[in-house]
Design a protein around this motif. Sequence first.
Motif, PDB file in Angstrom:
ATOM      1  N   LEU A 248       0.832  -1.209   0.000  1.00 45.52           N
ATOM      2  CA  LEU A 248       0.000   0.000   0.000  1.00 45.52           C
ATOM      3  C   LEU A 248       0.867   1.261   0.000  1.00 45.52           C
ATOM      4  O   LEU A 248       0.646   2.191  -0.780  1.00 45.52           O
ATOM      5  N   ALA A 249       1.858   1.276   0.884  1.00 49.44           N
ATOM      6  CA  ALA A 249       2.716   2.451   1.008  1.00 49.44           C
ATOM      7  C   ALA A 249       3.501   2.695  -0.271  1.00 49.44           C
ATOM      8  O   ALA A 249       3.619   3.836  -0.739  1.00 49.44           O
ATOM      9  N   PHE A 250       4.032   1.630  -0.860  1.00 52.04           N
ATOM     10  CA  PHE A 250       4.849   1.778  -2.070  1.00 52.04           C
ATOM     11  C   PHE A 250       3.994   2.230  -3.250  1.00 52.04           C
ATOM     12  O   PHE A 250       4.403   3.089  -4.034  1.00 52.04           O
ATOM     13  N   TRP A 251       2.813   1.664  -3.380  1.00 54.53           N
ATOM     14  CA  TRP A 251       1.914   2.067  -4.470  1.00 54.53           C
ATOM     15  C   TRP A 251       1.514   3.535  -4.316  1.00 54.53           C
ATOM     16  O   TRP A 251       1.564   4.301  -5.280  1.00 54.53           O
ATOM     17  N   LEU A 252       1.145   3.944  -3.100  1.00 54.72           N
ATOM     18  CA  LEU A 252       0.778   5.341  -2.867  1.00 54.72           C
ATOM     19  C   LEU A 252       1.969   6.268  -3.096  1.00 54.72           C
ATOM     20  O   LEU A 252       1.808   7.409  -3.539  1.00 54.72           O
ATOM     21  N   SER A 253       3.177   5.771  -2.799  1.00 55.49           N
ATOM     22  CA  SER A 253       4.374   6.586  -2.985  1.00 55.49           C
ATOM     23  C   SER A 253       4.610   6.915  -4.455  1.00 55.49           C
ATOM     24  O   SER A 253       5.191   7.960  -4.775  1.00 55.49           O
TER      25      SER A 253
ATOM     26  N   VAL B 136       2.708   7.620   3.455  1.00 51.36           N
ATOM     27  CA  VAL B 136       2.900   6.918   4.727  1.00 51.36           C
ATOM     28  C   VAL B 136       1.602   6.905   5.532  1.00 51.36           C
ATOM     29  O   VAL B 136       1.164   5.865   6.022  1.00 51.36           O
ATOM     30  N   GLY B 137       0.975   8.075   5.655  1.00 50.14           N
ATOM     31  CA  GLY B 137      -0.272   8.168   6.416  1.00 50.14           C
ATOM     32  C   GLY B 137      -1.393   7.369   5.795  1.00 50.14           C
ATOM     33  O   GLY B 137      -2.195   6.752   6.497  1.00 50.14           O
ATOM     34  N   GLY B 138      -1.456   7.364   4.463  1.00 48.57           N
ATOM     35  CA  GLY B 138      -2.491   6.594   3.785  1.00 48.57           C
ATOM     36  C   GLY B 138      -2.352   5.106   4.046  1.00 48.57           C
ATOM     37  O   GLY B 138      -3.353   4.408   4.287  1.00 48.57           O
ATOM     38  N   ALA B 139      -1.114   4.600   4.008  1.00 44.75           N
ATOM     39  CA  ALA B 139      -0.893   3.172   4.260  1.00 44.75           C
ATOM     40  C   ALA B 139      -1.233   2.805   5.697  1.00 44.75           C
ATOM     41  O   ALA B 139      -1.885   1.783   5.952  1.00 44.75           O
ATOM     42  N   VAL B 140      -0.808   3.652   6.640  1.00 46.00           N
ATOM     43  CA  VAL B 140      -1.126   3.387   8.049  1.00 46.00           C
ATOM     44  C   VAL B 140      -2.635   3.463   8.278  1.00 46.00           C
ATOM     45  O   VAL B 140      -3.222   2.619   8.965  1.00 46.00           O
ATOM     46  N   GLY B 141      -3.276   4.467   7.673  1.00 45.84           N
ATOM     47  CA  GLY B 141      -4.725   4.625   7.826  1.00 45.84           C
ATOM     48  C   GLY B 141      -5.502   3.445   7.282  1.00 45.84           C
ATOM     49  O   GLY B 141      -6.436   2.945   7.928  1.00 45.84           O
TER      50      GLY B 141
END
Length: 288
Positions: free
Chosen positions: A197-202, A212-217
């Motif tokens: 999730l974090a890598f895709w959003l990055s 980072v916040g999106g993946a944690v959320g």
Amino acid sequence: MPPVPVATASGYRASRTLPLRVELARQLKRRRTLVMGAILGALPFVLAIAFAIGGEPGDGGEGGNRINLMDTATASGANFAAVNLFVSAGFLLVVPVALFCGDTVASEASWASLRYLLAAPVPRARLLWSKLVVGLGLSLAAMVLLPVVALLVGTAAYGWGPLEIPTGGALDAGTAAQRLVVIVGYVFVSQLVTAGLAFWLSTKTDAPLGAVGGAVGLTIVGNVLDAVTALGDWRDFLPAHWQFAWADAIQPTPEYSGMIQGTAVSVTYAVVLFALAFRGFAHKDVVS
């Protein structure tokens, strides 16, 4: 019409651009890496101090009649290491994974250096591959650091001995060490969804905090959904449903069926998310 040949500089090899050692050195020097390492290294000391001040775990508190892993935290160094993983796996270990995998590409974009890396020229797939491998490597290092420090602190404070099982019985020190390795490996695999999730959003945003916040959320949302028992068997498709399946390894006879199912779910989601990241970035108009 035949394709037009593209001229390249003499000696240029795409596979030699942005070596892993260079990317690793860059990431290790960053302040967020040092801060996260310090936080994970300090947690065992904080827990040991808390137990020293507050007394034996499970004494006199709410739910004192319930038997859980926390009740055996001070039995040995192995127990203390297992408890550190138990209290961290649900959220704390999510943060370094999201940070190391979500900050990597988006930070380059926010610094306006991403386009210069691609102009070097570093092939896009090579750039993503280097950053993903280093991000996952640092995530794994974070998960190894915590139990290793906890084992050292716990052994110094409570002695080296067998891992006592809350429901009865014990695992000798050698077997306990092997099981802890298995547990760390499973925790890492279970966090691959957050990494994906974090890598895709990055690759989708120029704001590292957003990735980072999106993946944690989204990981927190998964945990909330898993708590909704009305979903029934649908929860089996949630990675969060299997995040504590490693507890089955702390038994005289380990049970791995839950860990196998959790691994299958996590790897499936992660592969899809990593593929989306590579596919989307290959066609992205990079302007920063």
